[in-house]
Write a protein that holds these residues in place. Sequence first.
Motif, PDB file in Angstrom:
ATOM      1  N   ALA A  88      -7.409  -0.813  -8.361  1.00 55.98           N
ATOM      2  CA  ALA A  88      -8.541  -0.540  -7.676  1.00 55.98           C
ATOM      3  C   ALA A  88      -9.827  -0.815  -8.386  1.00 55.98           C
ATOM      4  O   ALA A  88     -10.807  -1.245  -7.856  1.00 55.98           O
ATOM      5  N   PHE A 100       1.015  -1.174   0.060  1.00 53.01           N
ATOM      6  CA  PHE A 100       0.156   0.141  -0.056  1.00 53.01           C
ATOM      7  C   PHE A 100       0.800   1.331  -0.072  1.00 53.01           C
ATOM      8  O   PHE A 100       1.840   1.369   0.649  1.00 53.01           O
ATOM      9  N   PHE A 109     -13.446  -4.912   2.618  1.00 52.71           N
ATOM     10  CA  PHE A 109     -12.085  -4.927   1.738  1.00 52.71           C
ATOM     11  C   PHE A 109     -11.253  -5.921   2.134  1.00 52.71           C
ATOM     12  O   PHE A 109     -10.760  -6.535   1.178  1.00 52.71           O
ATOM     13  N   PHE A 162      -9.728  -8.393  -0.487  1.00 52.30           N
ATOM     14  CA  PHE A 162      -8.480  -8.188  -0.699  1.00 52.30           C
ATOM     15  C   PHE A 162      -7.834  -9.689  -0.721  1.00 52.30           C
ATOM     16  O   PHE A 162      -7.111 -10.238  -1.481  1.00 52.30           O
ATOM     17  N   THR A 176     -14.749   0.894  -3.836  1.00 48.39           N
ATOM     18  CA  THR A 176     -13.941   1.909  -4.262  1.00 48.39           C
ATOM     19  C   THR A 176     -14.672   3.332  -4.793  1.00 48.39           C
ATOM     20  O   THR A 176     -14.344   4.129  -5.374  1.00 48.39           O
ATOM     21  N   LEU A 233      -7.270   2.649  -2.153  1.00 45.47           N
ATOM     22  CA  LEU A 233      -6.793   1.287  -1.554  1.00 45.47           C
ATOM     23  C   LEU A 233      -6.309   1.317  -0.085  1.00 45.47           C
ATOM     24  O   LEU A 233      -6.346   0.736   0.761  1.00 45.47           O
ATOM     25  N   HIS A 292      -7.739   0.045   3.707  1.00 39.98           N
ATOM     26  CA  HIS A 292      -6.434  -0.521   4.369  1.00 39.98           C
ATOM     27  C   HIS A 292      -6.269   0.037   5.743  1.00 39.98           C
ATOM     28  O   HIS A 292      -6.212  -0.552   6.670  1.00 39.98           O
TER      29      HIS A 292
END
Length: 266
Positions: free
Chosen positions: A226, A36, A116, A120, A233, A105, A109
């Motif tokens: 994304a 990230f 998510f 993920f 998103t 993202l 996170h």
Amino acid sequence: MNARASLMVVGLGLAVVGCAIPKPPPTAPDEYDYKFEHKKTGEPLKVEGESFTYTTTERVELGEQEVRDASGRLVGSSRIYGNQQVARRGYAWGVYQGRQEIDVLSALHIARDKAFEDAFEERIVEIRDNHAESMAVYEKGIKDNAGKRSTGMIVAGVGYGIMGGWAIAAAVTKDDPIIPTAGSTAIIIGGVIVGAIGTWIYQSALNGMRREADRATRMATDKISASDFPKLTSESYLHDVAREYNGSLAPEPPPPPKDTKKKKKK
């Protein structure tokens, strides 16, 4: 068809069959981990959007022109078009941690959004599987089409070989043709047809190899973006995530009270 022309056809056919080569095998990373871009700073998240105006060039109708004949009578009309600057309205939004804009993202996170995190992890597993299987897909695609490609080469070789044999015989014959004209035409047509069929079979197999090689390459280079999480998103979803995350942050301690008591003089 004379010998030179026949040899040119033979050479062209062999070039079509022999010059194409499948793509090389893909290269996948040994282990895939997504990093990230932004880390948690403890500052609140916020989603801000704004409208803006931009110009674009479009082809529009500017007017109409009358068309008259030599005597001046109106016989029709034609429309006139041209390029023109047109103003449009746009909208953009972004996610901020404190004053710094961050990607969506990273925001998800940082907020530890459960939906998510689950999506993920599933996507990471899928990508790793794609990377691991990419070479097997490539090898299977080559193997499954190899026999078809060999058949095409043999068939094309027979067809162009017939034409080549006739061309050589015709070239070394000084007087009358070695076979009647009708027979020559039949051999030429037959060789072309057989060669074309072989070339088609070969090219079809090669296209199959390339399709599988392309699929294997996409698998080997698969990575997170994304666009993998369209529902998570969106602007509205990030608004909800930011609101819930900010509510979980510890409130800032109040400033210490000011000392209003006057110091005693000694």
